[in-house]
Design an enzyme around this catalytic site. Structure first.
Site, PDB file in Angstrom:
ATOM      1  N   THR A  12      -8.473  -3.245  -0.396  1.00 49.69           N
ATOM      2  CA  THR A  12      -9.082  -4.729  -0.563  1.00 49.69           C
ATOM      3  C   THR A  12      -9.968  -5.026   0.601  1.00 49.69           C
ATOM      4  OG1 THR A  12      -6.925  -5.251  -1.855  1.00 49.69           O
ATOM      5  CG2 THR A  12      -8.478  -7.001  -1.122  1.00 49.69           C
ATOM      6  N   VAL A  47       2.800  14.252  -3.166  1.00 52.85           N
ATOM      7  CA  VAL A  47       2.194  15.274  -2.424  1.00 52.85           C
ATOM      8  C   VAL A  47       0.662  15.415  -2.236  1.00 52.85           C
ATOM      9  CG1 VAL A  47       4.037  16.942  -2.397  1.00 52.85           C
ATOM     10  CG2 VAL A  47       2.463  17.044  -4.277  1.00 52.85           C
ATOM     11  N   GLY A 102     -10.980  -3.114   3.383  1.00 49.83           N
ATOM     12  CA  GLY A 102     -11.219  -1.919   4.066  1.00 49.83           C
ATOM     13  C   GLY A 102     -11.033  -1.957   5.732  1.00 49.83           C
ATOM     14  N   ARG A 103      -9.977  -2.791   5.974  1.00 48.19           N
ATOM     15  CA  ARG A 103      -9.547  -3.000   7.424  1.00 48.19           C
ATOM     16  C   ARG A 103      -8.731  -1.601   7.567  1.00 48.19           C
ATOM     17  NH1 ARG A 103      -6.393  -8.435   7.689  1.00 48.19           N
ATOM     18  NH2 ARG A 103      -5.676  -7.822   5.205  1.00 48.19           N
ATOM     19  N   ASP A 134       0.907  -1.167   0.086  1.00 42.32           N
ATOM     20  CA  ASP A 134      -0.230   0.042  -0.016  1.00 42.32           C
ATOM     21  C   ASP A 134       0.794   1.272   0.002  1.00 42.32           C
ATOM     22  OD1 ASP A 134      -2.316  -1.464   0.082  1.00 42.32           O
ATOM     23  OD2 ASP A 134      -2.124  -1.597   2.262  1.00 42.32           O
ATOM     24  N   LYS A 175       2.040   2.022  -4.946  1.00 37.11           N
ATOM     25  CA  LYS A 175       2.517   1.565  -6.444  1.00 37.11           C
ATOM     26  C   LYS A 175       1.635   1.599  -7.490  1.00 37.11           C
ATOM     27  CE  LYS A 175       2.461  -2.627  -4.250  1.00 37.11           C
ATOM     28  NZ  LYS A 175       2.074  -2.077  -3.121  1.00 37.11           N
ATOM     29  N   GLN A 234       2.036  -6.185  -3.130  1.00 36.52           N
ATOM     30  CA  GLN A 234       2.355  -6.223  -1.656  1.00 36.52           C
ATOM     31  C   GLN A 234       3.625  -5.514  -1.627  1.00 36.52           C
ATOM     32  OE1 GLN A 234       1.343  -9.736  -3.292  1.00 36.52           O
ATOM     33  NE2 GLN A 234      -0.403  -8.487  -2.700  1.00 36.52           N
ATOM     34  N   THR A 237      -5.822 -11.417   3.490  1.00 38.25           N
ATOM     35  CA  THR A 237      -6.883 -11.021   2.802  1.00 38.25           C
ATOM     36  C   THR A 237      -8.207 -12.139   2.511  1.00 38.25           C
ATOM     37  OG1 THR A 237      -6.277 -11.325   0.815  1.00 38.25           O
ATOM     38  CG2 THR A 237      -5.661  -9.397   1.759  1.00 38.25           C
ATOM     39  N   ASP A 271       2.706  14.908   1.837  1.00 42.12           N
ATOM     40  CA  ASP A 271       1.688  15.700   2.418  1.00 42.12           C
ATOM     41  C   ASP A 271       1.084  15.473   3.640  1.00 42.12           C
ATOM     42  OD1 ASP A 271       0.795  13.658   0.267  1.00 42.12           O
ATOM     43  OD2 ASP A 271      -1.229  14.386   0.992  1.00 42.12           O
ATOM     44  N   ALA A 305      -4.080  -7.802  -3.762  1.00 40.95           N
ATOM     45  CA  ALA A 305      -3.460  -6.370  -3.864  1.00 40.95           C
ATOM     46  C   ALA A 305      -4.782  -5.476  -4.177  1.00 40.95           C
ATOM     47  CB  ALA A 305      -2.763  -6.433  -5.159  1.00 40.95           C
ATOM     48  N   GLY A 306      -4.594  -4.167  -3.796  1.00 41.27           N
ATOM     49  CA  GLY A 306      -5.282  -3.189  -4.169  1.00 41.27           C
ATOM     50  C   GLY A 306      -4.658  -2.061  -4.550  1.00 41.27           C
ATOM     51  N   HIS A 307      -4.792  -1.496  -5.698  1.00 42.01           N
ATOM     52  CA  HIS A 307      -4.056  -0.359  -6.090  1.00 42.01           C
ATOM     53  C   HIS A 307      -4.858   0.571  -6.740  1.00 42.01           C
ATOM     54  CE1 HIS A 307      -0.309  -3.423  -7.056  1.00 42.01           C
ATOM     55  NE2 HIS A 307      -0.632  -3.385  -6.005  1.00 42.01           N
TER      56      HIS A 307
HETATM   57  P1  GDP Z   1      -0.610   0.381  -3.613  1.00 46.32           P
HETATM   58  O1  GDP Z   1      -1.322  -0.939  -3.109  1.00 46.32           O
HETATM   59  O2  GDP Z   1       0.925   0.369  -3.264  1.00 46.32           O
HETATM   60  O3  GDP Z   1      -0.902   0.766  -4.852  1.00 46.32           O
HETATM   61  O4  GDP Z   1      -1.233   1.584  -2.698  1.00 46.32           O
HETATM   62  P2  GDP Z   1      -2.800   1.610  -2.311  1.00 46.32           P
HETATM   63  O5  GDP Z   1      -3.644   2.116  -3.462  1.00 46.32           O
HETATM   64  O6  GDP Z   1      -3.339   0.465  -1.564  1.00 46.32           O
HETATM   65  O7  GDP Z   1      -2.879   2.555  -1.042  1.00 46.32           O
HETATM   66  C1  GDP Z   1      -2.195   4.102  -1.559  1.00 46.32           C
HETATM   67  C2  GDP Z   1      -3.126   4.993  -0.954  1.00 46.32           C
HETATM   68  O8  GDP Z   1      -2.549   6.456  -1.248  1.00 46.32           O
HETATM   69  C3  GDP Z   1      -4.200   5.338  -2.226  1.00 46.32           C
HETATM   70  O9  GDP Z   1      -5.531   5.623  -1.393  1.00 46.32           O
HETATM   71  C4  GDP Z   1      -3.636   6.470  -2.613  1.00 46.32           C
HETATM   72  O10 GDP Z   1      -4.869   7.216  -3.680  1.00 46.32           O
HETATM   73  C5  GDP Z   1      -2.943   7.230  -2.096  1.00 46.32           C
HETATM   74  N1  GDP Z   1      -1.903   8.026  -2.436  1.00 46.32           N
HETATM   75  C6  GDP Z   1      -0.901   7.624  -3.142  1.00 46.32           C
HETATM   76  N2  GDP Z   1       0.257   8.787  -3.171  1.00 46.32           N
HETATM   77  C7  GDP Z   1      -0.271   9.523  -2.607  1.00 46.32           C
HETATM   78  C8  GDP Z   1       0.191  10.731  -2.083  1.00 46.32           C
HETATM   79  O11 GDP Z   1       1.377  11.342  -2.286  1.00 46.32           O
HETATM   80  N3  GDP Z   1      -0.669  11.633  -1.104  1.00 46.32           N
HETATM   81  C9  GDP Z   1      -1.537  11.157  -0.520  1.00 46.32           C
HETATM   82  N4  GDP Z   1      -2.283  11.928   0.228  1.00 46.32           N
HETATM   83  N5  GDP Z   1      -2.206  10.107  -0.918  1.00 46.32           N
HETATM   84  C10 GDP Z   1      -1.699   9.278  -1.962  1.00 46.32           C
HETATM   85  P1  IMO Z   2      -0.937  -4.116  -2.331  1.00 43.71           P
HETATM   86  O1  IMO Z   2      -0.494  -4.632  -3.514  1.00 43.71           O
HETATM   87  C1  IMO Z   2      -0.872  -4.882   2.226  1.00 43.71           C
HETATM   88  C2  IMO Z   2      -0.978  -8.690   3.630  1.00 43.71           C
HETATM   89  C3  IMO Z   2      -2.496  -9.215   4.448  1.00 43.71           C
HETATM   90  C4  IMO Z   2      -1.847 -10.057   5.489  1.00 43.71           C
HETATM   91  C5  IMO Z   2      -0.603 -10.765   4.770  1.00 43.71           C
HETATM   92  C6  IMO Z   2      -1.004 -12.171   3.957  1.00 43.71           C
HETATM   93  O2  IMO Z   2      -2.267  -3.226  -2.307  1.00 43.71           O
HETATM   94  O3  IMO Z   2       0.250  -3.414  -1.537  1.00 43.71           O
HETATM   95  P2  IMO Z   2      -2.604 -12.767   1.931  1.00 43.71           P
HETATM   96  O4  IMO Z   2      -3.902 -12.596   1.560  1.00 43.71           O
HETATM   97  O5  IMO Z   2      -1.516 -12.224   1.081  1.00 43.71           O
HETATM   98  O6  IMO Z   2      -2.402 -14.286   2.278  1.00 43.71           O
HETATM   99  O7  IMO Z   2      -2.530 -12.028   3.202  1.00 43.71           O
HETATM  100  O8  IMO Z   2      -0.270  -9.918   3.587  1.00 43.71           O
HETATM  101  N1  IMO Z   2      -1.407  -8.323   2.323  1.00 43.71           N
HETATM  102  C7  IMO Z   2      -1.290  -6.950   2.142  1.00 43.71           C
HETATM  103  N2  IMO Z   2      -0.824  -5.904   2.752  1.00 43.71           N
HETATM  104  N3  IMO Z   2      -1.008  -4.572   0.855  1.00 43.71           N
HETATM  105  C8  IMO Z   2      -1.303  -5.409  -0.076  1.00 43.71           C
HETATM  106  O9  IMO Z   2      -1.371  -5.577  -1.431  1.00 43.71           O
HETATM  107  C9  IMO Z   2      -1.282  -6.795   0.786  1.00 43.71           C
HETATM  108  N4  IMO Z   2      -1.580  -7.938   0.002  1.00 43.71           N
HETATM  109  C10 IMO Z   2      -1.554  -8.980   1.117  1.00 43.71           C
HETATM  110  O10 IMO Z   2      -3.085  -8.149   4.967  1.00 43.71           O
HETATM  111  O11 IMO Z   2      -1.157  -9.414   6.541  1.00 43.71           O
HETATM  112 MG    MG Z   3      -2.820  -1.547  -1.822  1.00 45.51          MG
END
Ligand code: GDP
Ligand code: IMO
Ligand code: MG
Length: 440
Positions: A299, A414, A301-302, A13, A16, A223, A128, A332, A39-41
């Protein structure tokens, strides 16, 4: 710069999705190489939010080849739902390609994931519950079902029977679950096969052909380094290798095809699920940071656990991944803090100090950060687009990180929007590549 790997340098998270979408402007191909719909991007474009679970984060760019590589585990229901949703929102998904060798998440994988966590009780990993672990376990046990198996009813049925046989005991409680009926499962998966048939191909050859032509390929990790099954905080990890070395295996290219490796890190730390987190905060400070950063899982909501930036772990990530650059997101979110702490070492059991990431589980579980205090800044920095516009304290924070980790920061986030970034001098060449691609 034909091959650029993007990986999470913390516990996932890190942002990426946003960085991949941004760099995709200058790329020809975007490949996901491991993980699944755990994953949740997130991508935020023109005020619209996109949450992708399986789809590579280049999919919003028209006609950009997007590949789901052999190293990914695919839940075909999630995949087809995601395709439907993208099309509903007007996205052309015609440039998607799916590896015939990628493994499939089956209904029993999800049930086993759930049952495994229930059995662990207080010791649960906090997965997850998407069936990721059991699916990779079947892959290693050579009982996996792959995308190519969806195209042949006889083979599919035979493989499901073989995969279910050793799981009978573990699935006893679900014996009457209609999802596990052989005929129902076979028919459901054949339907998925029919729906995704047009996308299935030999993606390793495809990606290599593009690399051979000197085109730019982005390898998008899921991850993060500390969730890596070999190098993370085992057993509180995912069941794949999110580190850069895994890009070759999960996409089917050679190590020489990788030219740059970007580690994405937040300006602080978060973690979802259980396991060691040496710089974790609690109380009002944690609640405040969680609210400011909207730290809730994409992914599941936790609530994400939050903490100070952990430079011991980040330096470890730099080593394990051979990082050539850092992209630091969410700077930021730190505005308004009078002082900022960064961990430069750990205190372990019996007061021992560690300046390197400890390999031993017992040490890690008892480790807490030893901090360096740095001044914070008051200003809202979300409108800054160059380093010069940042407050001096923010610039000092960035310099401290670069000097400690010994990796240059190429990009600073930012805000969540794709344009809310600052390109640094170190990122200038990549930025020029993206801009040229945009213009051309
Ligand atoms: P990923 O799994 O690595 O793609 O990251 P996630 O999407 O799960 O979580 C990153 C969160 O931070 C998302 O809600 C993005 O919209 C947000 N985000 C990414 N870059 C920035 C930033 O520079 N500033 C702020 N405030 N939010 C960001
Ligand atoms: P992105 O790509 C953050 C964590 C789960 C748990 C552990 C194992 O969005 O960064 P799993 O379901 O993979 O067997 O769970 O890994 N986890 C993540 N934490 N971002 C993720 O993906 C994750 N994918 C799995 O919360 O601790
Ligand atoms: Mg994510």
């Amino acid at each position: 710069m034909p091959g650029l790997v993007i990986i999470g340098a913390q516990w996932g998270d890190e942002g990426k999705g946003k960085i991949t979408d941004l760099l995709a402007e200058g790329a020809d191909v975007v490949v996901r190489f491991q993980g699944g719909n755990n994953a949740g991007h997130t991508i935020v474009r023109n005020g619209e939010t996109w949450k992708l679970h399986l789809m590579p984060s280049g999919i919003l760019h028209p006609n950009k080849l997007c590949v789901i590589g052999n190293g990914v585990v695919i839940d075909p229901k999630v995949l087809t739902d995601e395709l439907d949703e993208l099309r509903r929102r007007g996205v052309d998904t015609g440039a998607l390609r799916i590896s015939a060798n990628a493994h499939l998440i089956m209904p029993y994988h999800m049930l086993l994931d759930h049952a495994g966590e229930m059995r662990l009780g207080k010791l649960e990993i906090g997965t997850t519950r998407r069936g990721i672990g059991p699916c990779y376990a079947d892959k290693a046990a050579r009982l996996g079902i792959r995308v190519q198996d969806l195209l042949d009813e006889k083979i599919l049925k035979k493989k499901i029977v073989a995969a279910l046989e050793p799981k009978r005991l573990g699935l006893r409680d679900f014996a009457k679950d209609p999802q596990l009926d052989l005929q129902t499962m076979t028919e459901e998966y054949l339907t998925y096969g029919h729906r995704i048939k047009q996308y299935i191909t030999d993606t390793s050859k495809l990606v290599c052909d593009h690399l051979d032509r000197g085109e730019m390929v982005l390898f998008e990790g899921a991850q993060g380094t500390l969730l890596d099954i070999d190098h993370g905080t085992y057993p509180f990890v995912t069941s794949s290798n999110p580190i850069a070395g895994s890009a070759c295996i999960g996409a089917g290219v050679g190590p020489k095809d990788i030219d740059e490796i970007w580690g994405i890190t937040k300006a602080y730390s978060t973690r979802v699920g259980a396991g060691p987190f040496p710089t974790e905060l609690d109380g009002p400070m944690a609640a405040d940071l969680r609210e400011r950063g909207h730290e809730y899982g994409t992914t599941t909501g936790r609530e994400r656990r939050v903490g100070w930036l952990d430079l011991v772990a980040l330096r470890y990530a730099a080593r394990i991944n051979s990082l050539t650059a850092l992209a630091l997101t969410k700077l930021d979110v730190l505005s308004g803090q009078e002082r900022l702490l960064v961990a430069t070492a750990y205190r372990g059991p019996e007061d021992a100090e560690f300046d390197h990431f400890p390999y031993h589980q017992t040490v890690l579980h008892h480790a807490s950060g030893i901090y360096q205090e740095l001044p914070g800044w008051e200003e809202d920095i979300s409108a800054c687009r160059s380093e010069d516009e940042l407050p001096q304290a923010a610039r000092d924070y960035l310099r401290f990180i670069e000097e400690f980790v010994k990796v240059p920061i190429a990009l600073i986030g930012v805000g969540p929007g794709r344009d809310e970034v600052i390109w640094t001098k170190a990122g200038a060449a990549t930025h020029a590549g993206s801009t040229a691609a945009l213009a051309g």
